[in-house]
Design a protein around this motif. Structure first.
Motif, mmCIF file in Angstrom:
data_model
loop_
_atom_site.group_PDB
_atom_site.id
_atom_site.type_symbol
_atom_site.label_atom_id
_atom_site.label_comp_id
_atom_site.label_asym_id
_atom_site.label_seq_id
_atom_site.Cartn_x
_atom_site.Cartn_y
_atom_site.Cartn_z
ATOM 1 N N MET A 143 0.896 -1.155 0.038
ATOM 2 C CA MET A 143 0.187 0.072 0.026
ATOM 3 C C MET A 143 0.960 1.240 -0.036
ATOM 4 S SD MET A 143 -2.916 1.122 2.942
ATOM 5 C CE MET A 143 -4.210 -0.192 2.155
ATOM 6 N N ASP A 144 0.515 2.240 -0.907
ATOM 7 C CA ASP A 144 1.489 3.285 -0.870
ATOM 8 C C ASP A 144 0.542 4.635 -0.465
ATOM 9 O OD1 ASP A 144 0.251 4.170 -3.648
ATOM 10 O OD2 ASP A 144 2.213 4.015 -4.480
ATOM 11 N N GLY A 145 1.264 5.702 -0.072
ATOM 12 C CA GLY A 145 0.692 6.842 0.099
ATOM 13 C C GLY A 145 1.523 7.857 0.912
ATOM 14 N N ARG A 146 0.726 8.545 1.718
ATOM 15 C CA ARG A 146 1.619 9.535 2.703
ATOM 16 C C ARG A 146 1.549 9.167 4.097
ATOM 17 N NH1 ARG A 146 1.382 10.696 -1.821
ATOM 18 N NH2 ARG A 146 1.561 12.721 -2.903
ATOM 19 N N ASP A 147 0.483 8.370 4.672
ATOM 20 C CA ASP A 147 0.315 8.091 6.044
ATOM 21 C C ASP A 147 0.031 6.637 6.328
ATOM 22 O OD1 ASP A 147 -2.120 8.114 4.846
ATOM 23 O OD2 ASP A 147 -3.352 8.646 6.557
ATOM 24 N N ILE A 148 0.645 5.701 5.550
ATOM 25 C CA ILE A 148 0.309 4.336 5.565
ATOM 26 C C ILE A 148 1.118 3.811 6.623
ATOM 27 C CG2 ILE A 148 0.264 2.287 4.367
ATOM 28 C CD1 ILE A 148 -1.436 4.504 3.129
ATOM 29 N N GLY A 149 2.474 3.995 6.907
ATOM 30 C CA GLY A 149 3.356 3.481 8.027
ATOM 31 C C GLY A 149 2.886 4.092 9.261
ATOM 32 N N THR A 150 2.495 5.341 9.175
ATOM 33 C CA THR A 150 2.341 6.325 10.367
ATOM 34 C C THR A 150 0.920 6.007 11.043
ATOM 35 O OG1 THR A 150 1.951 8.011 9.201
ATOM 36 C CG2 THR A 150 4.011 8.073 10.103
ATOM 37 N N CYS A 151 0.051 5.867 10.372
ATOM 38 C CA CYS A 151 -1.480 5.773 10.610
ATOM 39 C C CYS A 151 -2.369 4.814 10.119
ATOM 40 C CB CYS A 151 -2.335 7.339 10.087
ATOM 41 S SG CYS A 151 -1.537 8.728 10.721
ATOM 42 N N VAL A 152 -2.223 4.575 8.933
ATOM 43 C CA VAL A 152 -3.116 3.436 8.450
ATOM 44 C C VAL A 152 -2.857 2.177 8.878
ATOM 45 C CG1 VAL A 152 -4.299 2.446 6.178
ATOM 46 C CG2 VAL A 152 -3.589 5.034 6.496
ATOM 47 N N LEU A 153 -1.376 1.806 8.709
ATOM 48 C CA LEU A 153 -0.798 0.293 8.924
ATOM 49 C C LEU A 153 0.053 0.584 10.005
ATOM 50 C CD1 LEU A 153 -1.012 -1.387 5.234
ATOM 51 C CD2 LEU A 153 -2.834 -1.351 7.101
ATOM 52 N N PRO A 154 -0.154 1.081 11.142
ATOM 53 C CA PRO A 154 1.194 1.207 12.070
ATOM 54 C C PRO A 154 1.755 -0.003 12.279
ATOM 55 C CG PRO A 154 -1.088 1.296 13.226
ATOM 56 C CD PRO A 154 -1.351 1.347 11.798
ATOM 57 N N ASN A 155 1.267 -1.290 12.059
ATOM 58 C CA ASN A 155 1.917 -2.570 12.490
ATOM 59 C C ASN A 155 2.468 -3.272 11.242
ATOM 60 O OD1 ASN A 155 1.448 -2.207 15.273
ATOM 61 N ND2 ASN A 155 -0.512 -2.882 14.847
ATOM 62 N N ALA A 156 2.413 -2.477 9.872
ATOM 63 C CA ALA A 156 2.953 -2.814 8.890
ATOM 64 C C ALA A 156 4.231 -4.011 9.016
ATOM 65 C CB ALA A 156 3.089 -2.061 7.745
ATOM 66 N N ASP A 157 4.308 -5.109 8.335
ATOM 67 C CA ASP A 157 5.688 -5.935 8.349
ATOM 68 C C ASP A 157 6.818 -5.255 7.908
ATOM 69 O OD1 ASP A 157 4.408 -8.790 9.031
ATOM 70 O OD2 ASP A 157 3.172 -7.723 7.532
ATOM 71 N N VAL A 158 6.758 -4.380 6.811
ATOM 72 C CA VAL A 158 7.866 -3.709 6.207
ATOM 73 C C VAL A 158 7.214 -2.185 5.832
ATOM 74 C CG1 VAL A 158 9.383 -3.433 4.241
ATOM 75 C CG2 VAL A 158 8.749 -5.610 4.934
ATOM 76 N N LYS A 159 8.159 -1.270 6.293
ATOM 77 C CA LYS A 159 7.790 0.097 6.006
ATOM 78 C C LYS A 159 8.901 0.638 5.513
ATOM 79 C CE LYS A 159 5.079 0.904 10.312
ATOM 80 N NZ LYS A 159 5.003 1.388 11.284
ATOM 81 N N ILE A 160 8.605 1.489 4.293
ATOM 82 C CA ILE A 160 9.540 2.213 3.552
ATOM 83 C C ILE A 160 9.251 3.719 3.413
ATOM 84 C CG2 ILE A 160 10.767 2.287 1.299
ATOM 85 C CD1 ILE A 160 11.304 -0.233 2.659
ATOM 86 N N TYR A 161 10.317 4.618 3.405
ATOM 87 C CA TYR A 161 9.951 5.949 3.202
ATOM 88 C C TYR A 161 10.727 6.226 1.881
ATOM 89 C CZ TYR A 161 9.175 11.017 3.593
ATOM 90 O OH TYR A 161 8.750 12.141 3.577
ATOM 91 N N LEU A 162 10.019 6.395 0.807
ATOM 92 C CA LEU A 162 10.751 6.451 -0.471
ATOM 93 C C LEU A 162 10.676 8.284 -0.739
ATOM 94 C CD1 LEU A 162 12.014 5.022 -2.756
ATOM 95 C CD2 LEU A 162 9.713 4.863 -3.675
ATOM 96 N N THR A 163 12.042 8.573 -1.128
ATOM 97 C CA THR A 163 11.929 9.930 -1.393
ATOM 98 C C THR A 163 12.925 10.197 -2.804
ATOM 99 O OG1 THR A 163 12.200 12.266 -0.731
ATOM 100 C CG2 THR A 163 13.727 10.575 0.125
ATOM 101 N N ALA A 164 13.039 11.332 -3.094
ATOM 102 C CA ALA A 164 13.938 11.680 -4.303
ATOM 103 C C ALA A 164 13.857 13.347 -4.032
ATOM 104 C CB ALA A 164 13.455 11.351 -5.556
#
Ligand code: DC
Length: 226
Positions: free
Chosen positions: A125-146
């Protein structure tokens, strides 16, 4: 229990391209939450609602039934029953989405749907608040930037390839403005979750980024294999 890979980051970092490839490699479904916020923005545009009018946006959002369906592995966003995919990836809709997604009623409505999808399926699942709010217990969390300049050039190339006229400097200015809005809003702002892995894709190919995330996921989900 389902497996969850959460990818957050600013506009144009390559989240959707990378998330789609990852989903394919893992045989998970891909949930593009930005498309849901875009569908909501498109609904406001269709109904001539001023995105800055928070009360009007909150009220109208309650009439938008946004769901997701999978057609040949591709996500189709249905807005009140109609597939609106073709209208979502314009700069106009993206800029409206950055404003209307600040609305708490809009976020509430879409977050419930996103959590339901992740509870029933293995997801990328991708977005802006997935690792912080929607799926706080996700198995893998990536913050992708450029960098903003690299992101603007990518968007420019994407739009030009589709035959759309666009101006690179305006795209970069819009990207910076959207980052500012997405990172500084009161509810669920874009930020790196404490336990997310940071990847800067400015000078990486798509395949290098996918490989790096697969390596992280092999460690976090060893029983999933490739
Ligand atoms: O990723 P995108 O460009 O399709 O997202 C469009 C807008 O939606 C973006 O400006 C911020 C918003 N958004 C959000 O607030 N939360 C998400 N989980 C995904 C997108």
């Amino acid at each position: 229990m389902s497996y969850q890979i959460a990818i957050d980051g600013p506009a144009g970092a390559g989240k959707s391209t990378i998330a789609k490839k990852l989903a394919k490699a893992k045989k998970f479904i891909y949930v593009d939450t930005g498309a849901m916020y875009r569908a909501m923005a498109y609904y406001m545009l269709q109904n001539h609602i001023d995105p800055q009018n928070a009360d009007a946006v909150a009220e109208k959002s309650q009439c938008a039934d946004i769901t997701i369906q999978y057609e040949k592995g591709e996500q189709a966003v249905l807005l009140n029953g109609e597939n609106v995919n073709a209208f979502l990836r314009t700069e106009e809709v993206g800029n409206i989405a950055s404003v209307t997604s600040q609305n708490p009623r809009v976020r509430e409505r879409l977050t419930v749907l996103q959590k339901e999808l992740a509870a029933k399926n293995n997801v990328v699942m991708d977005g802006r608040d997935i690792g912080t709010c929607v799926l706080p217990n996700a198995d893998v969390k990536i913050y992708l930037t450029a960098s903003p300049a690299v992101r603007a050039k990518r968007r420019y190339d994407e739009l030009t390839a589709k035959g759309e006229e666009c101006d690179l400097q305006k795209i970069e200015a819009d990207i910076i403005k959207r980052d500012e809005q997405d990172m500084n809003r009161e509810i669920a702002p874009l930020k790196q979750a404490e336990d997310a892995v940071l990847i800067d894709s400015s000078y990486m190919t798509i395949d290098q980024v996918v490989e790096e995330i697969l390596a992280v996921s092999r460690k976090s989900m060893p029983d999933m294999g490739e």
